[in-house]
Design a protein around this motif. Structure first.
Motif, PDB file in Angstrom:
ATOM      1  N   ASP A  66       0.819  -1.216   0.000  1.00  0.00           N
ATOM      2  CA  ASP A  66       0.000   0.000   0.000  1.00  0.00           C
ATOM      3  C   ASP A  66       0.855   1.269   0.000  1.00  0.00           C
ATOM      4  O   ASP A  66       0.665   2.135  -0.830  1.00  0.00           O
ATOM      5  CB  ASP A  66      -0.938   0.020   1.210  1.00  0.00           C
ATOM      6  CG  ASP A  66      -2.084  -0.959   1.072  1.00  0.00           C
ATOM      7  OD1 ASP A  66      -2.408  -1.338  -0.071  1.00  0.00           O
ATOM      8  OD2 ASP A  66      -2.653  -1.349   2.102  1.00  0.00           O
ATOM      9  N   LEU A  67       1.726   1.395   0.947  1.00  0.00           N
ATOM     10  CA  LEU A  67       2.534   2.605   1.108  1.00  0.00           C
ATOM     11  C   LEU A  67       3.926   2.210   1.605  1.00  0.00           C
ATOM     12  O   LEU A  67       4.195   2.247   2.808  1.00  0.00           O
ATOM     13  CB  LEU A  67       1.868   3.550   2.107  1.00  0.00           C
ATOM     14  CG  LEU A  67       0.496   4.056   1.691  1.00  0.00           C
ATOM     15  CD1 LEU A  67      -0.278   4.574   2.879  1.00  0.00           C
ATOM     16  CD2 LEU A  67       0.626   5.138   0.635  1.00  0.00           C
ATOM     17  N   TYR A  70       5.945   4.392   4.243  1.00  0.00           N
ATOM     18  CA  TYR A  70       5.388   4.424   5.596  1.00  0.00           C
ATOM     19  C   TYR A  70       5.603   3.080   6.302  1.00  0.00           C
ATOM     20  O   TYR A  70       5.959   3.039   7.481  1.00  0.00           O
ATOM     21  CB  TYR A  70       3.895   4.774   5.573  1.00  0.00           C
ATOM     22  CG  TYR A  70       3.639   6.197   5.140  1.00  0.00           C
ATOM     23  CD1 TYR A  70       4.169   7.263   5.846  1.00  0.00           C
ATOM     24  CD2 TYR A  70       2.865   6.478   4.024  1.00  0.00           C
ATOM     25  CE1 TYR A  70       3.938   8.576   5.464  1.00  0.00           C
ATOM     26  CE2 TYR A  70       2.626   7.788   3.626  1.00  0.00           C
ATOM     27  CZ  TYR A  70       3.170   8.830   4.349  1.00  0.00           C
ATOM     28  OH  TYR A  70       2.944  10.115   3.971  1.00  0.00           O
ATOM     29  N   TYR A  71       5.381   2.009   5.572  1.00  0.00           N
ATOM     30  CA  TYR A  71       5.634   0.677   6.138  1.00  0.00           C
ATOM     31  C   TYR A  71       7.108   0.550   6.533  1.00  0.00           C
ATOM     32  O   TYR A  71       7.435   0.098   7.636  1.00  0.00           O
ATOM     33  CB  TYR A  71       5.262  -0.410   5.122  1.00  0.00           C
ATOM     34  CG  TYR A  71       5.541  -1.801   5.644  1.00  0.00           C
ATOM     35  CD1 TYR A  71       4.561  -2.509   6.326  1.00  0.00           C
ATOM     36  CD2 TYR A  71       6.794  -2.394   5.482  1.00  0.00           C
ATOM     37  CE1 TYR A  71       4.821  -3.782   6.824  1.00  0.00           C
ATOM     38  CE2 TYR A  71       7.053  -3.661   5.986  1.00  0.00           C
ATOM     39  CZ  TYR A  71       6.075  -4.345   6.647  1.00  0.00           C
ATOM     40  OH  TYR A  71       6.343  -5.594   7.144  1.00  0.00           O
ATOM     41  N   ASN A 135       2.639  10.113  11.000  1.00  0.00           N
ATOM     42  CA  ASN A 135       1.929   9.835   9.750  1.00  0.00           C
ATOM     43  C   ASN A 135       2.101   8.370   9.347  1.00  0.00           C
ATOM     44  O   ASN A 135       1.140   7.714   8.937  1.00  0.00           O
ATOM     45  CB  ASN A 135       2.429  10.733   8.619  1.00  0.00           C
ATOM     46  CG  ASN A 135       2.042  12.176   8.810  1.00  0.00           C
ATOM     47  OD1 ASN A 135       1.120  12.494   9.552  1.00  0.00           O
ATOM     48  ND2 ASN A 135       2.745  13.068   8.151  1.00  0.00           N
ATOM     49  N   ALA A 136       3.319   7.873   9.460  1.00  0.00           N
ATOM     50  CA  ALA A 136       3.587   6.480   9.096  1.00  0.00           C
ATOM     51  C   ALA A 136       2.758   5.527   9.961  1.00  0.00           C
ATOM     52  O   ALA A 136       2.181   4.565   9.459  1.00  0.00           O
ATOM     53  CB  ALA A 136       5.079   6.167   9.237  1.00  0.00           C
ATOM     54  N   GLY A 138      -0.105   6.132  11.450  1.00  0.00           N
ATOM     55  CA  GLY A 138      -1.504   6.238  11.050  1.00  0.00           C
ATOM     56  C   GLY A 138      -1.807   5.425   9.802  1.00  0.00           C
ATOM     57  O   GLY A 138      -2.772   4.660   9.764  1.00  0.00           O
ATOM     58  N   TYR A 139      -0.979   5.564   8.791  1.00  0.00           N
ATOM     59  CA  TYR A 139      -1.205   4.816   7.553  1.00  0.00           C
ATOM     60  C   TYR A 139      -1.016   3.315   7.768  1.00  0.00           C
ATOM     61  O   TYR A 139      -1.724   2.503   7.178  1.00  0.00           O
ATOM     62  CB  TYR A 139      -0.300   5.323   6.438  1.00  0.00           C
ATOM     63  CG  TYR A 139      -0.779   6.637   5.867  1.00  0.00           C
ATOM     64  CD1 TYR A 139      -1.990   6.715   5.176  1.00  0.00           C
ATOM     65  CD2 TYR A 139      -0.032   7.797   6.031  1.00  0.00           C
ATOM     66  CE1 TYR A 139      -2.439   7.922   4.671  1.00  0.00           C
ATOM     67  CE2 TYR A 139      -0.472   9.003   5.515  1.00  0.00           C
ATOM     68  CZ  TYR A 139      -1.679   9.066   4.839  1.00  0.00           C
ATOM     69  OH  TYR A 139      -2.122  10.258   4.337  1.00  0.00           O
ATOM     70  N   LEU A 142      -4.209   2.071   9.455  1.00  0.00           N
ATOM     71  CA  LEU A 142      -5.309   2.028   8.493  1.00  0.00           C
ATOM     72  C   LEU A 142      -5.161   0.845   7.541  1.00  0.00           C
ATOM     73  O   LEU A 142      -6.141   0.160   7.233  1.00  0.00           O
ATOM     74  CB  LEU A 142      -5.372   3.332   7.699  1.00  0.00           C
ATOM     75  CG  LEU A 142      -5.895   4.546   8.451  1.00  0.00           C
ATOM     76  CD1 LEU A 142      -5.772   5.800   7.586  1.00  0.00           C
ATOM     77  CD2 LEU A 142      -7.327   4.349   8.901  1.00  0.00           C
ATOM     78  N   ALA A 143      -3.948   0.591   7.084  1.00  0.00           N
ATOM     79  CA  ALA A 143      -3.716  -0.548   6.182  1.00  0.00           C
ATOM     80  C   ALA A 143      -4.067  -1.859   6.884  1.00  0.00           C
ATOM     81  O   ALA A 143      -4.704  -2.730   6.284  1.00  0.00           O
ATOM     82  CB  ALA A 143      -2.274  -0.560   5.691  1.00  0.00           C
ATOM     83  N   GLN A 146      -7.914  -2.030   7.075  1.00  0.00           N
ATOM     84  CA  GLN A 146      -8.575  -2.162   5.781  1.00  0.00           C
ATOM     85  C   GLN A 146      -8.240  -3.475   5.081  1.00  0.00           C
ATOM     86  O   GLN A 146      -9.086  -4.048   4.411  1.00  0.00           O
ATOM     87  CB  GLN A 146      -8.210  -0.974   4.893  1.00  0.00           C
ATOM     88  CG  GLN A 146      -8.827   0.310   5.389  1.00  0.00           C
ATOM     89  CD  GLN A 146      -8.327   1.530   4.651  1.00  0.00           C
ATOM     90  OE1 GLN A 146      -7.429   1.461   3.816  1.00  0.00           O
ATOM     91  NE2 GLN A 146      -8.907   2.677   4.960  1.00  0.00           N
ATOM     92  N   PRO A 157      -8.904   7.532  11.831  1.00  0.00           N
ATOM     93  CA  PRO A 157      -7.919   8.425  12.455  1.00  0.00           C
ATOM     94  C   PRO A 157      -8.327   8.988  13.816  1.00  0.00           C
ATOM     95  O   PRO A 157      -7.489   9.119  14.701  1.00  0.00           O
ATOM     96  CB  PRO A 157      -7.741   9.533  11.416  1.00  0.00           C
ATOM     97  CG  PRO A 157      -7.991   8.840  10.116  1.00  0.00           C
ATOM     98  CD  PRO A 157      -9.109   7.859  10.412  1.00  0.00           C
TER      99      PRO A 157
END
Length: 168
Positions: A66-67, A70-71, A135-136, A138-139, A142-143, A146, A157
């Motif tokens: 996903d990101l 951030y991961y 931020n990392a 949070g993402y 969420l990953a 989801q 959030p």
């Protein structure tokens, strides 16, 4: 402990505490370590025919897809902190993060292009990118929610950062 229980009992309270003080190195490390272990709990839900190690690798690949930056920030911080530094994979040594103070007019080091608009934070380097740890996290959360909704409760959030509760 189920993945959902782990997230509710360990991860979310730790991350909430960090989000109240996003410049706190200790809380950043603890939050990254707690969050990065969510895939370990998820891997234990696989059917007995699937080896937990293979399932863990699959889960991490899904989350990273996903990101990646951030991961990788959470991976590097969690493993680098736990192992007193890490030179392979995503390199990170405790102290590599850079504190960025909140933006403030007429304050040395906190003006335009120096301070962070929405409060202080810790910046880490991931490859050629710079990523704020909050931020990392949070993402990453969420990953997890989801991508694995059968095991991780739906989170948003405002569940970890009260400033999002003011929206809407």
């Amino acid at each position: 402990m189920t993945p959902a229980e782990y997230v509710q009992v360990v991860v979310m309270p730790t991350v909430r505490e960090f989000m109240q003080n996003t410049g706190d190195r200790r809380l950043a490390y603890l939050s990254a370590i707690a969050a990065f272990h969510i895939p370990d709990y998820l891997s234990r839900t696989a059917p007995p025919a699937i080896k937990p190690e293979a399932e863990l690798k699959r889960i991490r690949k899904v989350l990273r897809s996903d990101l990646p930056s951030y991961y990788d920030a959470i991976d590097g911080m969690a493993n680098g902190t736990k192992h007193c530094g890490r030179d392979f994979g995503v390199p990170f040594k405790p102290g590599d993060e850079r504190y960025v103070q909140a933006f403030a007019a007429d304050v040395e080091g906190a003006g335009a292009d120096q301070g962070r608009w929405d409060g202080s934070g810790l910046l880490v380097t991931v490859g050629d990118e710079q990523v704020f740890v909050d931020n990392a996290l949070g993402y990453f959360l969420l990953a997890c929610s989801q991508r694995f909704p059968d095991y991780i409760p739906k989170i948003k959030p405002s569940d970890w950062d009260p400033k999002f509760g003011l929206i809407g």
